[in-house]
Structure formats: structure tokens, C-alpha cells
Design a protein around this motif. Sequence first.
Motif, PDB file in Angstrom:
ATOM      1  N   GLN A 125       1.598 121.628  89.159  1.00  0.00           N
ATOM      2  CA  GLN A 125       0.552 121.556  90.172  1.00  0.00           C
ATOM      3  C   GLN A 125      -0.279 122.822  90.026  1.00  0.00           C
TER       4      GLN A 125
ATOM      5  N   LYS B 245      -7.232 123.883  91.623  1.00  0.00           N
ATOM      6  CA  LYS B 245      -8.338 123.028  91.205  1.00  0.00           C
ATOM      7  C   LYS B 245      -9.271 123.765  90.235  1.00  0.00           C
TER       8      LYS B 245
ATOM      9  N   THR C 256      -7.601 123.629  86.909  1.00  0.00           N
ATOM     10  CA  THR C 256      -7.649 122.242  86.395  1.00  0.00           C
ATOM     11  C   THR C 256      -9.028 121.909  85.851  1.00  0.00           C
TER      12      THR C 256
ATOM     13  N   VAL D  15      -4.001 120.907  92.619  1.00  0.00           N
ATOM     14  CA  VAL D  15      -4.124 119.497  92.180  1.00  0.00           C
ATOM     15  C   VAL D  15      -2.836 119.072  91.479  1.00  0.00           C
ATOM     16  N   LEU D  16      -2.286 117.909  91.922  1.00  0.00           N
ATOM     17  CA  LEU D  16      -1.115 117.353  91.256  1.00  0.00           C
ATOM     18  C   LEU D  16      -1.501 116.831  89.870  1.00  0.00           C
TER      19      LEU D  16
ATOM     20  N   GLN E   1      -0.742 114.057  88.246  1.00  0.00           N
ATOM     21  CA  GLN E   1      -1.152 112.648  88.209  1.00  0.00           C
ATOM     22  C   GLN E   1      -2.541 112.449  88.789  1.00  0.00           C
ATOM     23  N   GLU E   2      -2.936 113.360  89.711  1.00  0.00           N
ATOM     24  CA  GLU E   2      -4.275 113.286  90.286  1.00  0.00           C
ATOM     25  C   GLU E   2      -5.331 113.818  89.325  1.00  0.00           C
TER      26      GLU E   2
ATOM     27  N   ARG F 134      -6.445 110.975  86.987  1.00  0.00           N
ATOM     28  CA  ARG F 134      -6.733 109.662  87.575  1.00  0.00           C
ATOM     29  C   ARG F 134      -8.241 109.495  87.759  1.00  0.00           C
TER      30      ARG F 134
ATOM     31  N   LYS G 151     -11.307 108.352  89.661  1.00  0.00           N
ATOM     32  CA  LYS G 151     -11.600 108.117  91.080  1.00  0.00           C
ATOM     33  C   LYS G 151     -12.929 107.378  91.182  1.00  0.00           C
TER      34      LYS G 151
ATOM     35  N   GLN H  81     -16.668 113.013  86.715  1.00  0.00           N
ATOM     36  CA  GLN H  81     -15.337 113.489  86.362  1.00  0.00           C
ATOM     37  C   GLN H  81     -15.358 113.978  84.920  1.00  0.00           C
TER      38      GLN H  81
END
Length: 768
Positions: free
Chosen positions: A518, A521, A524, A625-626, A628-629, A632, A634, A640
Motif C-alpha cells: 500500500q 498516492k 503510485t 492506495v491499495l 488492487q486499486e 483497476r 475506474k 488514468q
Amino acid sequence: MNDNKDNKHTSNNDKIVNFQNPEANLGQILPKIHKIFITGLKPSIQKYYDKLDDTLFDMAEKAETNDMQTQYFEAMRTVRKKKELMVRKFSDNIQYAFKQFKKGEFDYIKDNSKDTDTLNTDGLSLVEEKELDKKLAVTNLIEKSNTYFHNQLYALEKRFTLLAGGSDLKLSQIPISPHVIVHAFSAPLDLLPIETNTLLIIIKLYERSLIENLGKPYEDINQYLIKQGIYPDIKFTLPGQQSNAPYYRQPEITGAQQPISHDSGQQTSQNPQPQGYRQQAPIDDQTYQTILSALNERHQDQITPVAVYDANVVNSALSLLQSQELQQMNAGGSALSPKQIKEVLIKRIQELDVDDGQQRNVNKTDEDTIDLISMLFEFLVEDRNLPAPIQVLLSRLQIPYLHIALKDRRLFSNKNNNARKLLDVLAKASIGWTEESDRNNVFINKVESIVQHVLEHQQDDIDFPALIESFQAFDAKNKKKTQVIEKRTFEKALGEERIFSAKAKTAEILETKMKKYQLPKQVTDLLLTPWANVLTLIHLRHHEEPDVIEPYVKFVDKLIFVSVKDKKKQATKAQVSHVCDFLSNGLRLVAFDERNVKQKTADLYRLLLQINGLEQVSDQDHEFVLPQEAFRIKEDQDEQPEIVHFIANKKINDQDRQVEHIEDDYYQKAQDLSVGDWIEFVDADQDGNIRAKLSWISPISHKRLFVNARGIKVTDKSVDEIADDFRTGNAVKLDQVPLFDRAMTAIADKVEKKTSDTPSEEHNESAQ
């Protein structure tokens, strides 16, 4: 012999035509044909005029002078104003042709200049000025259409002849022939007060619409007439049936193609070798010897001598047929089918022969040659490896090649015979030809000019080596241009594969390394956008230098380590500084400006110091941010990271089609494909087939890149995908063995089989 054959022909017709009373059924059949035809063509005419409006507008926009622009805009307005009238006139002209046909009157072209309700004085003054150019354009379009739909028209000509009560119809007298359609379209154009050059553009634009839309109505009408029992078994196969066949079929040998025999292959003293026949050292075709051995039984029981036609009579009849074939070609008429030529030749010989009351037959050796040439060209017109328009052109060479074979039977036995080599060279060069790849008709016009040259000259005067040399020089020049485009095509494909490969490696690195953590953000976003670009660029530039790539990959681990909070051992200030410095250098590689580099580095430096307890935490909470998120998609977020979309699309639409890996003969056949091999792929979406050459094998994905005759990419496929296409009949490898060799092999197989299956029947039939 000929009387028996005529009787046999009549009985065959009785068997294959269940159309007992043409007059009684014509009232039902003709309206149905008219409905099928007009249903197929009227919408295309409407669409054509809609598209014409756009085309004229585009031409006006690009016009080099104000006068030309005004001319195109005026034409556009005129066409808009009279479009519905033109469509109605087209339908009326077609209907008029059907009415005339039903009455047995075959003059279908109405004079639209008499339509005083729509014709203005300007139109009358323009007709005379445009008439000659218009006629030439119309004739050219009719000729091209006749050539393109040769096989369908052959079948329709036979069937409409029966509908006409047996009257010997010309192609132009069929009410759905290109001759009628093009005149039905062009006649109302006289109503348009437009300049000649615009008129010619309008006619030229109609060519593509006609070629694209005429095949389906022709096929539907032929199928309807077959169901009505009207010549359901015409052997001159339709191109649609031929090209859509899932596998290659050898031509069948039936009826008039009975097995034959020849002499030793040496030319007779009466037929000296033509001057243009500069032969190389002979290479004997053993297949020809096989044919002779298998077929010599044909005449074994024929012991009664029969008078034969004089050789001069045979030559005169052939010369007459050749002249007629040339006239037909120049007028855009259909060629005779391979089987018809023998019948017409015998008829001409009988007409030219002196009637002294003595019954004569064709010399048995000559008859064998006639039959073998007939089988050779029947193979040609059924050969899947040749595009249909090329088949039509080359089939016109049957008469001159028969003339050649009668003078020098080494045409069959000597592989270095120059007439034989010319046919092989033309066929091989044509294998990948399509109308789309030859938009200016340069290639097909060259083939046509050679065919015309052969038809225009006596065989003794044809310099075959010069024709071969000229065509090969032309083909080499064409291929040189194609090779440049082809090189660009595979260089582009290689570039795309390298980019794809670099992105795939980047995606794998980020997914693998980030999936357990995790992360903030901010971190990430850094990894999935700017650093993803850095990794992609490094892989592209240094794909063969792993030592250069490794530090940029390890940076991901280092950044993740210093970004994870609540770890057992906190990062030091030196580690944080090292990570930020490396980030700065990496961002500069992907053209980040210095101001952005400093800003992102400073923001990251403060964040990492706070996460690792090296600086007091600010009041603002940091968003985490996890994993898996992070990856993903959105729906509510359009912007993105590109690498996230790449990963998602790669999973949904993998470049490798998911086909089962089966190591069978089809897989081995796909594996054995070499650069330069041609494949025909079935294209269900476009209701046709695509010819493509294997141009390049990727050193990265090992995919096979296929291009068309212009060197432009058609598709790329893995070996498993190609094997699956072979297995399911969606692809066929086109045979590049010389045409003559393939034809002789096919004929030998058929003749040997027929001889071994029914020897007694063969003997009896030969003796008649």
C-alpha cells in the motif's frame, strides 16, 4: 464422329435442363429476375449519387482555379437537383430492357434526349461536344466489367439464351449485362448540363460502385435460374464458388476432355520451328511422358484409316478464330470457354474444307493436341492460385497456344520452351494481384498488352524471349517500389513490437513489485506514469544491454522501500536523498523540464522524510492506495495512467489469439512457411478473400507479418494462429510451382486414373 458428338450433346442438354416450356414460364421467371436485379442494384445507385455529392464537394475544395471550383460546385448542385430523376431513369431503362427481351427484341438502349419535359437547351448543345469522350468512357467501363465478371456472365449468357427460346444471344443482348447497366446509368447523364471533364469523372466514379455491387445480384440470379432447372451444371465455375472453396481442387476431366495420346513429341517437317522460338537446351518434362504412356490406348482399336483435313485448312481455321478472339477482346466481349474452342474450331474447319463428298476427320495426333491444350486452359481457368480477372485474360491465349502446340509439340515436353515459360512467368507474377493493389491498372494492363500482342501476331513472328524479358523488367521495377514500402512496413512492425515488448516488460515489473504494498498516492502516480515512461524508454534504447536497464528496475524496489510506512527499519536520510536524485536523472530522460523535475523531487523528498520519521509530520494526511486499486480501471476517471490501460487491454485483448497449440501437419505447414510464400485468407466480413505474402518473421514475438502486393500490412499472426486457419479452412497456401508443371501433373493424375478405371469404355468411345 462429329455427328455422334452432336447427338450426345443434345441428349446431355435434355438431362441437365428441366425447363420444358420456356414460353409458359417466361412470364413468371423474368419478373423474378428483374426483382432480384433491381433490388440488388437500385440501392447502390442511390448510394452512389450520395457519395458523388461528397466527391464533387471535395474536388471543388481542392480545385486549383476558380473556374474549376465553380464547375464542380455547379455540377454538385445539378446532381442534387436531378438525383431522384436519374435514379428513376436508371430503373426505367432496366425495366425497358426486360420488356424488350420478353418481346424478343434485343435493342435495349432508349434515347433519353427525347425527354423534352426534363431536357433544356443547354443540355442539347452539350450532347454533341461530349458524345465521343462519353462513348469511350462508357466502352472502357463495359469492357472492365465484362472482364471482371467474365465467369458469371458466361453462365448468364447460356441461361438467357435458353430463356430467349434458343436464340444465339450476344453478351450485350442479355438484359442484365454490363452493356445494358452502364448504358442505363449513362444515358440519363445527357440530361445534366455539365462540362465534359466532370461528366467523365462521374462515369469513372461509377466504375468502383458497379464492381463492388454487381457480383451479388449476378450470383443470386444464377442461383435462382439453377433452382428453376436452367442449366444447373455449367462447368465454367463462378468466381465466388471458386474463391470461397475451403481447399484447392484439381480440375475434373469430363466429356470432351477424354484422355488423349500424342506422337513422340517431335515436330513434323510440315511445321518448321517458328523464328521467334529461340529455345534453350531442352529439359524433358517426364509428366508428359507419363501422359503419353497412359493415353496411347485411346487409339489402339482404331485400325480403319480415315481421311484427314489438310494442315493448311486447320491453320486457316485457327487464324480465323484467333482474329475473332482479338476482336472480341477489343470489343470487351467474353472469351470462349476452353471446351467451346474445340467445337468452334471443328465447325470452322468443316466450313473451310473443300466439299468433295469425302468424309474427313481431324488428324488423331492433332486432335490429341487440341484436347490437351483444352485441358491445360481448363486447369488455368479453375486454378485457385490465379485471380479471376487474370484467368480471363490468360484464357484468351488458348487459340494461339493451340497453334503453337500443333506446330511444335515440344511445348508439352520441354520445360525451357519459351512460350511455356511466358505463361509460367505471367501466372507466377500474378499470384498476389488484386484490384485494390493495382489501383491504376498498371499490372493488369501490362498482362493485357502481352495477351493482345500474342493475338495480333502469327506465332512465327512472336519473339517470346523478348516478351519474357520485357515483362520481367517491368515486374522487377514494380517489385523494387514494393520492396521499399515492404521494408517500411516491417520496420514499422518491428518498432511497434519493440514498443509493445518494452511496455509489456514495464507492466510486468510494476505489477510484480507493487502488488504487495500500500503506497502513497503520490508515489503510485510517479511509478505508473513518469517512471513507467522511463522504464519503457530504457527498454527500447537498451533492450540488448541488461546492465544498463537493471538500475532503473532496482529503483522501483528502492522507492517502494522508502515509501512504505510502519516498516521494521526506517530509511535513512541518505537513502531518501539517493532515491530522489535517481528520480531526477530518470525524469530528465523522458524530457521533463527542469522546473517540473525539481518540483516533483522536492515534493517526494518531503513526503519520504515524513513517512520515515525524519521530519515532523504535517497536518495534512497522506492518501495511500491499495495495489488492487492502483491497477483497476475506474469508469469515472478518464485520465488514468497509460500503463494501467495497457495492462487491462492486454488481458482482455491479448495480441496472441487464444488458439489451441496442436502439433499436427497443419502446425508443421505453418512452421515451414518461408518469406515470399503467398497465402489466401478467407475474409468473412468483406465476403471475399485476401491474398497476402509472408514478408517478415519477428525476432521478438516470432509472429509472421503478411503484406499485400503493394507491400502494405494485411495482418500478423503467430504460428498457432496460422495453423488454426489452415485447419479450419480459413487460409490456403497458394502454390508457386510453375503453372504449366501443375497443370501437367493434374492432367496426368486424371488421365491415368480414368485409363485405369475404365479402359474398355475408353477404347470403345475412341473407336466411334
